[in-house]
Design a protein around this motif. Structure first.
Motif, PDB file in Angstrom:
ATOM      1  N   GLY A   8       0.821  -1.249   0.028  1.00  9.46           N
ATOM      2  CA  GLY A   8      -0.240  -0.087   0.189  1.00  9.46           C
ATOM      3  C   GLY A   8       0.714   1.261   0.209  1.00  9.46           C
ATOM      4  O   GLY A   8       2.056   1.264  -0.110  1.00  9.46           O
ATOM      5  N   TRP A   9       0.228   2.344  -0.029  1.00 13.00           N
ATOM      6  CA  TRP A   9       0.952   3.747   0.100  1.00 13.00           C
ATOM      7  C   TRP A   9       1.887   3.939   0.955  1.00 13.00           C
ATOM      8  O   TRP A   9       3.067   4.479   0.990  1.00 13.00           O
ATOM      9  CB  TRP A   9      -0.118   4.905  -0.111  1.00 13.00           C
ATOM     10  N   THR A  10       1.629   3.306   2.383  1.00 11.20           N
ATOM     11  CA  THR A  10       2.541   3.341   3.407  1.00 11.20           C
ATOM     12  C   THR A  10       3.898   2.657   3.053  1.00 11.20           C
ATOM     13  O   THR A  10       5.047   3.461   3.506  1.00 11.20           O
ATOM     14  CB  THR A  10       1.926   2.744   4.660  1.00 11.20           C
ATOM     15  N   ASP A  11       3.863   1.655   2.488  1.00  8.94           N
ATOM     16  CA  ASP A  11       5.194   0.993   2.043  1.00  8.94           C
ATOM     17  C   ASP A  11       5.777   1.644   1.030  1.00  8.94           C
ATOM     18  O   ASP A  11       7.444   1.884   0.995  1.00  8.94           O
ATOM     19  CB  ASP A  11       4.938  -0.342   1.438  1.00  8.94           C
ATOM     20  N   VAL A  12       5.011   2.299   0.018  1.00  8.02           N
ATOM     21  CA  VAL A  12       5.826   3.131  -0.996  1.00  8.02           C
ATOM     22  C   VAL A  12       6.299   4.409  -0.375  1.00  8.02           C
ATOM     23  O   VAL A  12       7.543   4.716  -0.546  1.00  8.02           O
ATOM     24  CB  VAL A  12       4.647   3.654  -2.062  1.00  8.02           C
ATOM     25  N   ALA A  13       5.648   5.260   0.370  1.00  4.87           N
ATOM     26  CA  ALA A  13       6.109   6.329   0.931  1.00  4.87           C
ATOM     27  C   ALA A  13       7.611   6.060   1.874  1.00  4.87           C
ATOM     28  O   ALA A  13       8.416   6.888   2.004  1.00  4.87           O
ATOM     29  CB  ALA A  13       5.085   6.936   2.144  1.00  4.87           C
ATOM     30  N   ALA A  14       7.483   4.891   2.546  1.00  5.87           N
ATOM     31  CA  ALA A  14       8.606   4.558   3.390  1.00  5.87           C
ATOM     32  C   ALA A  14       9.818   4.365   2.540  1.00  5.87           C
ATOM     33  O   ALA A  14      10.886   4.716   2.988  1.00  5.87           O
ATOM     34  CB  ALA A  14       8.214   3.322   4.328  1.00  5.87           C
ATOM     35  N   ARG A  15       9.895   3.882   1.394  1.00  2.00           N
ATOM     36  CA  ARG A  15      10.991   3.353   0.601  1.00  2.00           C
ATOM     37  C   ARG A  15      11.366   4.518  -0.127  1.00  2.00           C
ATOM     38  O   ARG A  15      12.539   4.414  -0.764  1.00  2.00           O
ATOM     39  CB  ARG A  15      10.412   2.271  -0.593  1.00  2.00           C
ATOM     40  N   LEU A  16      10.421   5.629  -0.554  1.00  7.01           N
ATOM     41  CA  LEU A  16      10.816   6.667  -1.090  1.00  7.01           C
ATOM     42  C   LEU A  16      11.825   7.768  -0.164  1.00  7.01           C
ATOM     43  O   LEU A  16      12.306   8.731  -0.939  1.00  7.01           O
ATOM     44  CB  LEU A  16       9.749   7.620  -1.734  1.00  7.01           C
ATOM     45  N   LYS A  17      11.840   7.573   0.896  1.00  9.05           N
ATOM     46  CA  LYS A  17      12.365   8.415   1.859  1.00  9.05           C
ATOM     47  C   LYS A  17      13.848   8.665   1.454  1.00  9.05           C
ATOM     48  O   LYS A  17      14.568   7.384   1.131  1.00  9.05           O
ATOM     49  CB  LYS A  17      12.121   8.264   3.409  1.00  9.05           C
ATOM     50  N   ALA A  18      14.766   9.918   1.590  1.00  7.69           N
ATOM     51  CA  ALA A  18      15.979   9.951   1.263  1.00  7.69           C
ATOM     52  C   ALA A  18      16.577  11.165   2.253  1.00  7.69           C
ATOM     53  O   ALA A  18      16.691  12.101   2.205  1.00  7.69           O
ATOM     54  CB  ALA A  18      16.280  10.265   0.025  1.00  7.69           C
ATOM     55  N   PRO A  19      16.752  10.791   3.504  1.00  7.87           N
ATOM     56  CA  PRO A  19      17.291  11.616   4.723  1.00  7.87           C
ATOM     57  C   PRO A  19      18.419  12.340   4.414  1.00  7.87           C
ATOM     58  O   PRO A  19      18.775  13.370   4.801  1.00  7.87           O
ATOM     59  CB  PRO A  19      17.202  10.770   5.860  1.00  7.87           C
ATOM     60  N   ASN A  20      19.089  11.906   3.635  1.00 10.36           N
ATOM     61  CA  ASN A  20      20.769  12.405   3.534  1.00 10.36           C
ATOM     62  C   ASN A  20      20.709  13.272   2.442  1.00 10.36           C
ATOM     63  O   ASN A  20      21.665  14.165   1.847  1.00 10.36           O
ATOM     64  CB  ASN A  20      21.457  11.424   3.041  1.00 10.36           C
ATOM     65  N   THR A  21      19.533  13.787   2.001  1.00 10.14           N
ATOM     66  CA  THR A  21      19.421  14.813   0.622  1.00 10.14           C
ATOM     67  C   THR A  21      19.636  16.129   1.277  1.00 10.14           C
ATOM     68  O   THR A  21      19.056  16.647   2.031  1.00 10.14           O
ATOM     69  CB  THR A  21      17.943  14.970  -0.103  1.00 10.14           C
ATOM     70  N   LYS A  22      20.740  16.832   0.599  1.00  6.76           N
ATOM     71  CA  LYS A  22      21.194  18.181   1.118  1.00  6.76           C
ATOM     72  C   LYS A  22      20.870  19.072  -0.340  1.00  6.76           C
ATOM     73  O   LYS A  22      20.074  20.001  -0.070  1.00  6.76           O
ATOM     74  CB  LYS A  22      22.479  18.079   1.548  1.00  6.76           C
ATOM     75  N   LYS A  23      21.550  18.907  -1.511  1.00  7.33           N
ATOM     76  CA  LYS A  23      21.613  19.895  -2.548  1.00  7.33           C
ATOM     77  C   LYS A  23      21.682  18.995  -3.641  1.00  7.33           C
ATOM     78  O   LYS A  23      22.164  17.805  -3.592  1.00  7.33           O
ATOM     79  CB  LYS A  23      22.655  20.745  -2.221  1.00  7.33           C
ATOM     80  N   LEU A  24      21.568  19.538  -4.906  1.00  7.90           N
ATOM     81  CA  LEU A  24      21.819  18.960  -6.285  1.00  7.90           C
ATOM     82  C   LEU A  24      23.261  19.163  -6.342  1.00  7.90           C
ATOM     83  O   LEU A  24      23.560  20.142  -7.216  1.00  7.90           O
ATOM     84  CB  LEU A  24      20.952  19.494  -7.116  1.00  7.90           C
ATOM     85  N   GLU A  25      24.179  18.179  -6.100  1.00 12.57           N
ATOM     86  CA  GLU A  25      25.468  18.319  -6.391  1.00 12.57           C
ATOM     87  C   GLU A  25      26.006  17.680  -7.761  1.00 12.57           C
ATOM     88  O   GLU A  25      25.170  17.230  -8.543  1.00 12.57           O
ATOM     89  CB  GLU A  25      26.218  17.467  -5.379  1.00 12.57           C
TER      90      GLU A  25
END
Length: 657
Positions: free
Chosen positions: A487-504
């Protein structure tokens, strides 16, 4: 190896069989050796001979008794079951188990040597300044750092010291012929280290080199080859009169048909036939096949050279000091000419003769043509050619490297953060050019290039398509296995990217994609001597290579923030649905444009040279007998099937959200 000195009766037997020695006390023999197998041998210095009692496969379908016949041995160690016959001189060599040497004039080591390790070659710039140290563990990435980071003197110094330490460890006064190697009908081999299962057959002259062969990936050196100051890695072939001076040949490389090269390096799966290379820095899968082609002072990667391709690397002023860059996936058409310095973006085709310098680095997937003496660039047009798609699919399938130790680290993605970042920059450039252009202008100028004003908007759309497809592909990669999503909960959990800072920035280190922060981190480790050996460096590079998916997703998350104002930490269902819909629609459109290009290969124009003794019906039948039909074509069917699969995937993901 068990050995013993010869007694007087054994010495008499050997002398009766035409053998002689400067000092028989310096000759050691395995106690189980059949002395009848040693005939007309001259022993000089200290010589050890292993067991001779079985057979050796000399060539396919030909076996000979292990034996020593008509050979002079000087300070040499012979292992078990070796076949030596009609050899002028073997000096300072250790011959491995089951090896065969026949009809060779000279096989010798003349003093302490590193066997080609440590040779400095002047790649990319004939005028010097980018010297690269070659050695038998050199990877495309280490070569790239040595060559392209000359602006980092501390890094270069640390790299060179690490490599020189390795080179020092390879030095010896004794050469090696590896187990089951075969050296047949050769003129001279001097100061060459020869790996296991190598086949050297008919070589004219090999001097100061290493042939890093192994059982899983033997090396072939064939007829008429002349090589001096070289390293050849596993699974490669040099044959048919190839001429190499100061060259590195990586894994799975094929060189032959009178190809000549000097001060050049060729990495995984390169091919060089007929043509000529001078100071060429050839990354993985670079190919040149034609007699009239000269590659000089350039960096190439996943490259295909058309017949008659040529470049100029000096302006008759300060000498040959100019250089050029053709990045990943670039091609040159027949009789194309480039005046260095110039830079060609990834997956760009160059056609015609170009007498001005240009920089197209941030306009990938383009056509660069000569029109009325101008260098005309059409942005994004090479996105939809069959060739671009086929190339990206065929490279991983055509990896000839065997064995476990694949030195060159290669990412094969067509749409990667490296390429898509260039696409993004190209889109910005086209938008700025369009905004600044006068509507009365037919062309706009950019860094030595001409672009048609009316095609700028279309180029922007094409680049947007590439970005949409990239984002969708990254979603799919992140969400695998899709069947396990509930379900959507699984999708949203996998899409997380906590280390995102900037477009390097991202770099392509000769096959390996790496983000700027990771690259700087690795370079700092080298400069601070945290990486002390070549093996440490290879291990570190592989660890960074294996983090590609993680870093690519972090960059994708930053791209979504920058271009779509979407944060994957808080992405909403409708936003996700829209992105998946964009991916599906753009990818199907992308594939359909490629299918349209493929259809041209089956139209009436393609049948012009068919059915010469008949009418149109005969021409069609002849064409289909040779080429098949469009509907039967494997590539065509694959794209149609991919379109169907994308519909199903998009439907599944939409249901989940």
């Amino acid at each position: 190896m068990e050995l013993k000195t010869l007694n007087s009766e054994e010495i008499k037997q050997l002398e009766h069989q035409g053998c002689r020695a400067e000092d028989w006390s310096n000759v050691l023999i395995h106690p189980e050796t059949d002395l009848a197998r040693i005939q007309f041998v001259t022993f000089r210095g200290n010589v050890a001979v292993g067991k001779l009692s079985g057979f050796v496969e000399v060539e396919a379908g030909r076996r000979e008794r292990s034996s020593l016949q008509h050979v002079t041995l000087d300070s040499t160690v012979i292992a078990d079951e070796v076949y030596l016959n009609d050899v002028g001189l073997i000096k300072n060599y250790a011959i491995g188990d089951g090896a065969a040497v026949e009809r060779v004039n000279v096989l010798s080591v003349t003093g302490k040597t590193a066997f080609g390790n440590g040779v400095k070659i002047e790649v990319l710039n004939e005028g010097g300044g980018r010297e690269m140290i070659i050695f038998d563990q050199l990877s495309a990435q280490i070569a790239y750092l040595q060559t392209m980071y000359r602006h980092e003197p501390q890094l270069i110094d640390a790299l060179q010291k690490t490599i020189e330490q390795y080179v020092e460890e390879q030095k010896s006064s004794m050469g090696v012929v590896g187990n089951h190697a075969r050296i047949l009908r050769c003129n001279q081999i001097v100061n060459v280290k020869i790996g296991a299962f190598a086949v050297i057959r008919g070589a004219q002259s090999l001097e100061n080199g290493t042939i890093q062969s192994e059982k899983a990936a033997p090396v072939l050196i064939g007829d008429g080859v002349i090589a001096r100051n070289f390293v050849v890695l596993s699974g490669s072939e040099l044959k048919d009169g190839a001429l190499l001076t100061d060259c590195f040949v990586g894994q799975g490389v094929r060189i032959g048909r009178q190809f000549s090269a000097e001060n050049s390096a060729f990495f995984a799966n390169c091919e060089g036939f007929h043509s000529e290379a001078v100071s060429v820095f050839a990354g993985p899968y670079s190919v040149t096949h034609h007699k009239s082609t000269l590659l000089i002072a350039g960096m190439f990667s996943f490259y295909n050279a058309g017949s008659g391709t040529n470049q100029s690397n000096h302006m008759y002023k300060l000498g040959p000091v100019h250089q050029g860059i053709l990045e990943r996936g670039a091609k040159t058409g027949s009789f194309s000419y480039l005046l260095w310095p110039a830079r060609v973006a990834p997956f760009t085709a160059v056609i015609g003769k170009h007498y001005t310098n240009f920089d197209a680095a941030n306009l990938p997937f383009s056509y660069i043509e000569e029109v009325a003496g101008r260098t005309l660039l059409t942005p994004g047009m090479n996105l939809f050619t069959v060739g671009t798609r086929r190339d990206s699919a065929k490279w991983p399938k055509r990896d000839r490297r065997k064995g476990e130790n694949k030195l060159d680290l290669i990412h094969f993605d067509l749409f990667s953060p490296f390429v898509v970042n260039r696409v993004r920059k190209g889109k910005q450039i086209l938008a700025e050019l369009h905004a600044a252009a006068n509507k009365k202008q037919d062309f706009v100028k950019f860094k030595g290039l001409y672009l048609k004003r009316l095609l700028l908007k279309r180029g922007i759309k094409y680049y947007q398509m590439a970005m949409d497809i990239f984002v969708g592909e990254q979603f799919l990669r992140r969400l695998q296995p899709i069947d396990e999503l509930k379900g959507w909960t699984d999708v949203a959990a996998r899409l997380k990217a906590p280390n995102t800072k900037k477009l390097e920035e991202w770099y392509d280190w000769f096959g390996m994609f790496i983000p700027q922060r990771a690259a700087e981190e690795l370079l700092d480790k080298i400069k601070s001597n945290q990486i002390k050996t070549v093996q440490d460096l290879l291990t570190q590079l592989r660890q960074y290579f294996e983090r590609y998916d993680e870093w690519a997703w972090n960059w994708t998350a930053a791209l979504l923030k920058e271009e779509w104002q979407i944060d994957v930490e808080t992405i909403e269902k409708d936003q996700f649905k829209q992105l998946i819909s964009n991916w599906k629609n753009q990818k199907i459109r992308f594939n359909n444009l490629i299918l349209s290009d493929a259809q041209k290969e089956f139209d009436s124009n393609s049948r012009i040279a068919y059915g010469i003794d008949g009418d149109e019906q005969i021409a069609l039948k002849d064409f289909e007998a040779v080429r098949g039909t469009l509907e039967e074509n494997g590539f065509y069917k694959e794209l149609l099937a991919e379109n169907e699969q994308m519909e199903k995937i998009a439907e599944r993901l939409t249901e989940l959200s």
